[in-house]
Enzyme design. Structure first.
Site, PDB file in Angstrom:
ATOM      1  N   ASP A  10     -11.825   0.901   0.407  1.00 46.30           N
ATOM      2  CA  ASP A  10     -11.214   0.690  -0.906  1.00 46.30           C
ATOM      3  C   ASP A  10     -11.573   1.916  -1.734  1.00 46.30           C
ATOM      4  O   ASP A  10     -12.755   2.153  -2.018  1.00 46.30           O
ATOM      5  CB  ASP A  10     -11.795  -0.594  -1.517  1.00 46.30           C
ATOM      6  CG  ASP A  10     -11.315  -0.849  -2.937  1.00 46.30           C
ATOM      7  OD1 ASP A  10     -10.762   0.069  -3.575  1.00 46.30           O
ATOM      8  OD2 ASP A  10     -11.518  -1.981  -3.417  1.00 46.30           O
ATOM      9  N   VAL A  11     -10.573   2.714  -2.124  1.00 49.27           N
ATOM     10  CA  VAL A  11     -10.884   3.990  -2.781  1.00 49.27           C
ATOM     11  C   VAL A  11     -11.473   3.818  -4.180  1.00 49.27           C
ATOM     12  O   VAL A  11     -11.975   4.793  -4.756  1.00 49.27           O
ATOM     13  CB  VAL A  11      -9.649   4.922  -2.858  1.00 49.27           C
ATOM     14  CG1 VAL A  11      -9.194   5.356  -1.480  1.00 49.27           C
ATOM     15  CG2 VAL A  11      -8.512   4.296  -3.666  1.00 49.27           C
ATOM     16  N   ASN A  26      -3.923   9.749  -2.106  1.00 42.68           N
ATOM     17  CA  ASN A  26      -2.571   9.190  -2.192  1.00 42.68           C
ATOM     18  C   ASN A  26      -2.532   7.716  -2.593  1.00 42.68           C
ATOM     19  O   ASN A  26      -1.527   7.239  -3.114  1.00 42.68           O
ATOM     20  CB  ASN A  26      -1.890   9.374  -0.822  1.00 42.68           C
ATOM     21  CG  ASN A  26      -0.630   8.559  -0.700  1.00 42.68           C
ATOM     22  OD1 ASN A  26       0.415   8.929  -1.233  1.00 42.68           O
ATOM     23  ND2 ASN A  26      -0.708   7.425   0.005  1.00 42.68           N
ATOM     24  N   TYR A  52       0.470   1.941 -15.070  1.00 39.70           N
ATOM     25  CA  TYR A  52       0.810   2.906 -14.009  1.00 39.70           C
ATOM     26  C   TYR A  52       1.043   4.305 -14.605  1.00 39.70           C
ATOM     27  O   TYR A  52       0.490   5.296 -14.113  1.00 39.70           O
ATOM     28  CB  TYR A  52       2.059   2.419 -13.270  1.00 39.70           C
ATOM     29  CG  TYR A  52       2.472   3.286 -12.100  1.00 39.70           C
ATOM     30  CD1 TYR A  52       1.850   3.165 -10.858  1.00 39.70           C
ATOM     31  CD2 TYR A  52       3.491   4.221 -12.233  1.00 39.70           C
ATOM     32  CE1 TYR A  52       2.239   3.950  -9.784  1.00 39.70           C
ATOM     33  CE2 TYR A  52       3.882   5.011 -11.160  1.00 39.70           C
ATOM     34  CZ  TYR A  52       3.259   4.870  -9.938  1.00 39.70           C
ATOM     35  OH  TYR A  52       3.639   5.658  -8.870  1.00 39.70           O
ATOM     36  N   LYS A 101      -1.057   7.870 -13.984  1.00 37.75           N
ATOM     37  CA  LYS A 101      -0.469   9.108 -13.457  1.00 37.75           C
ATOM     38  C   LYS A 101      -0.617  10.260 -14.459  1.00 37.75           C
ATOM     39  O   LYS A 101      -0.833  11.404 -14.064  1.00 37.75           O
ATOM     40  CB  LYS A 101       0.996   8.877 -13.072  1.00 37.75           C
ATOM     41  CG  LYS A 101       1.178   7.873 -11.923  1.00 37.75           C
ATOM     42  CD  LYS A 101       0.484   8.330 -10.635  1.00 37.75           C
ATOM     43  CE  LYS A 101       0.709   7.366  -9.483  1.00 37.75           C
ATOM     44  NZ  LYS A 101       0.099   7.794  -8.223  1.00 37.75           N
TER      45      LYS A 101
HETATM   46  P1  NAD Z   1       2.812   2.106  -0.594  1.00 38.40           P
HETATM   47  O1  NAD Z   1       2.582   0.800  -1.271  1.00 38.40           O
HETATM   48  O2  NAD Z   1       3.521   2.129   0.708  1.00 38.40           O
HETATM   49  O3  NAD Z   1       1.466   2.930  -0.423  1.00 38.40           O
HETATM   50  C1  NAD Z   1       0.352   2.771  -1.246  1.00 38.40           C
HETATM   51  C2  NAD Z   1      -0.859   2.783  -0.342  1.00 38.40           C
HETATM   52  O4  NAD Z   1      -2.039   2.734  -1.148  1.00 38.40           O
HETATM   53  C3  NAD Z   1      -0.884   1.561   0.594  1.00 38.40           C
HETATM   54  O5  NAD Z   1      -1.090   2.014   1.912  1.00 38.40           O
HETATM   55  C4  NAD Z   1      -2.062   0.754   0.102  1.00 38.40           C
HETATM   56  O6  NAD Z   1      -2.746   0.075   1.126  1.00 38.40           O
HETATM   57  C5  NAD Z   1      -2.942   1.850  -0.496  1.00 38.40           C
HETATM   58  N1  NAD Z   1      -3.903   1.302  -1.431  1.00 38.40           N
HETATM   59  C6  NAD Z   1      -3.695   0.471  -2.473  1.00 38.40           C
HETATM   60  N2  NAD Z   1      -4.858   0.148  -3.050  1.00 38.40           N
HETATM   61  C7  NAD Z   1      -5.850   0.793  -2.344  1.00 38.40           C
HETATM   62  C8  NAD Z   1      -7.253   0.860  -2.458  1.00 38.40           C
HETATM   63  N3  NAD Z   1      -7.922   0.193  -3.407  1.00 38.40           N
HETATM   64  N4  NAD Z   1      -7.921   1.640  -1.542  1.00 38.40           N
HETATM   65  C9  NAD Z   1      -7.271   2.307  -0.590  1.00 38.40           C
HETATM   66  N5  NAD Z   1      -5.942   2.297  -0.452  1.00 38.40           N
HETATM   67  C10 NAD Z   1      -5.231   1.530  -1.322  1.00 38.40           C
HETATM   68  O7  NAD Z   1       3.618   2.973  -1.663  1.00 38.40           O
HETATM   69  P2  NAD Z   1       3.940   4.552  -1.698  1.00 38.40           P
HETATM   70  O8  NAD Z   1       5.212   4.691  -2.408  1.00 38.40           O
HETATM   71  O9  NAD Z   1       3.796   5.150  -0.356  1.00 38.40           O
HETATM   72  O10 NAD Z   1       2.794   5.091  -2.665  1.00 38.40           O
HETATM   73  C11 NAD Z   1       1.915   6.140  -2.312  1.00 38.40           C
HETATM   74  C12 NAD Z   1       1.592   6.964  -3.555  1.00 38.40           C
HETATM   75  O11 NAD Z   1       2.786   7.605  -4.002  1.00 38.40           O
HETATM   76  C13 NAD Z   1       1.068   6.126  -4.732  1.00 38.40           C
HETATM   77  O12 NAD Z   1       0.038   6.834  -5.394  1.00 38.40           O
HETATM   78  C14 NAD Z   1       2.285   6.021  -5.624  1.00 38.40           C
HETATM   79  O13 NAD Z   1       1.948   5.842  -6.977  1.00 38.40           O
HETATM   80  C15 NAD Z   1       2.940   7.373  -5.380  1.00 38.40           C
HETATM   81  N6  NAD Z   1       4.346   7.440  -5.747  1.00 38.40           N
HETATM   82  C16 NAD Z   1       5.305   6.752  -5.049  1.00 38.40           C
HETATM   83  C17 NAD Z   1       6.639   6.882  -5.437  1.00 38.40           C
HETATM   84  C18 NAD Z   1       7.759   6.202  -4.719  1.00 38.40           C
HETATM   85  O14 NAD Z   1       8.913   6.298  -5.168  1.00 38.40           O
HETATM   86  N7  NAD Z   1       7.535   5.524  -3.609  1.00 38.40           N
HETATM   87  C19 NAD Z   1       6.983   7.679  -6.532  1.00 38.40           C
HETATM   88  C20 NAD Z   1       5.978   8.347  -7.211  1.00 38.40           C
HETATM   89  C21 NAD Z   1       4.670   8.232  -6.812  1.00 38.40           C
END
Ligand code: NAD
Length: 266
Positions: free
Chosen positions: A65-66, A92, A164, A168
């Protein structure tokens, strides 16, 4: 195959799904050995590690858990034990807990800030400590590289998602301030700001044709992003090809930050 990251070791947090999974795959295909962090479910991370290994790469899954300092320490210990050190760290992990402002609970505010912002702080801090501990390696011009996964919402306000967007916005200034602090040690810290990428976090924005069309009104380039778009950006930011890029956010968003509402005379 082009291997700009040959000999290097990477850690990607939240890599069992979505963007993290795409980034881990791209880094591995570029020649890096990869530690795949997961939070709750080991199986998808272990499957990804197995797929990378089956293609001739080297990867393993590591839980943490980060937002928990002791677990982040244990994650870095596991990476160092397995691979000796780390050269590239992609912070990430992230989540959303959306609510109208007056209904947003303190618990959901804290969960998002602690995972998205504090999680990146802890991950980046341990990365810098590890780069300093092991000193220079001949695999890269930099002592180490950190990539902070931000979002277009580091600059685009987002009603109903105040926690959120605040996380960011915080990542942007944490990344830049850290980049300024550690650049003299040749540690490069940069961010990636994805736009709308097709992953589980935003399924509700693209899982029907109607929703997808509404979403695409915000994307001048006319398509949703895929995790491979972010994977390629991460490989470039992690490689010596970007050696003079320090403290920058790379927007990978199909033009989402270009104020598309003004395209037709505003
Ligand atoms: P996702 O839900 O597939 O991935 C998020 C990951 O973070 C998951 O694997 C989850 O298990 C992990 N996570 C959550 N809480 C955690 C914790 N406490 N410890 C360790 N890991 C944890 O969604 P995604 O879209 O792949 O998101 C990845 C990153 O990209 C995030 O930071 C998100 O804010 C960012 N992001 C995504 C988008 C998009 O359009 N998908 C856009 C902008 C930014």
């Amino acid at each position: 195959m082009h291997s700009p990251l040959a000999g290097q070791i990477a850690l990607v947090t939240g890599a069992s799904s979505g963007i993290g999974s795409g980034v881990a795959t791209a880094l591995a295909d570029a020649g890096a050995r990869v530690a795949i962090n997961y939070h709750a479910h080991a199986e998808p991370a272990e499957k990804l590690a197995a797929a990378i290994t089956a293609r001739g790469g080297d990867a393993f899954a590591v839980g943490a858990d980060v937002s928990d300092e002791a677990q982040v320490d244990a994650m870095f210990d596991a990476v160092v034990k397995r691979f000796g050190t780390v050269d590239i760290v992609v912070a990430n992990s992230g989540l959303q807990k959306d609510a109208k402002f007056t209904a947003l609970t303190l618990a959901d505010w804290r969960t998002v800030i602690e995972t998205n912002l504090t999680g990146q702080f802890l991950t980046a801090q341990r990365a810098v400590r590890e780069f300093e501990r092991r000193g220079p390696r001949d695999v890269s011009k930099a002592l180490g590289k950190i990539i902070c996964m931000s979002s277009v919402h580091e600059v685009i306000p987002w009603a109903g998602h105040v926690n959120y967007a605040a996380s960011k916005g915080g990542i942007q200034m944490m990344m830049k301030s850290l980049a300024q602090e550690v650049a003299p040690q040749r540690i490069r810290v940069n961010g990636i700001a994805p736009g709308a990428i097709r992953t589980p976090i935003n399924r509700d924005a693209w899982d029907t044709q109607e929703k997808l069309e509404r979403l695409l009104k915000l994307v001048p380039y006319g398509r949703i992003g895929e995790v491979e778009d972010i994977g390629r950006a991460a490989v470039w930011l992690a490689s010596d090809e970007s050696d003079y890029v320090v403290g920058t956010t790379l927007f990978v968003d199909g033009g989402m930050t270009l104020y598309p509402g003004f395209a037709d005379n505003g």
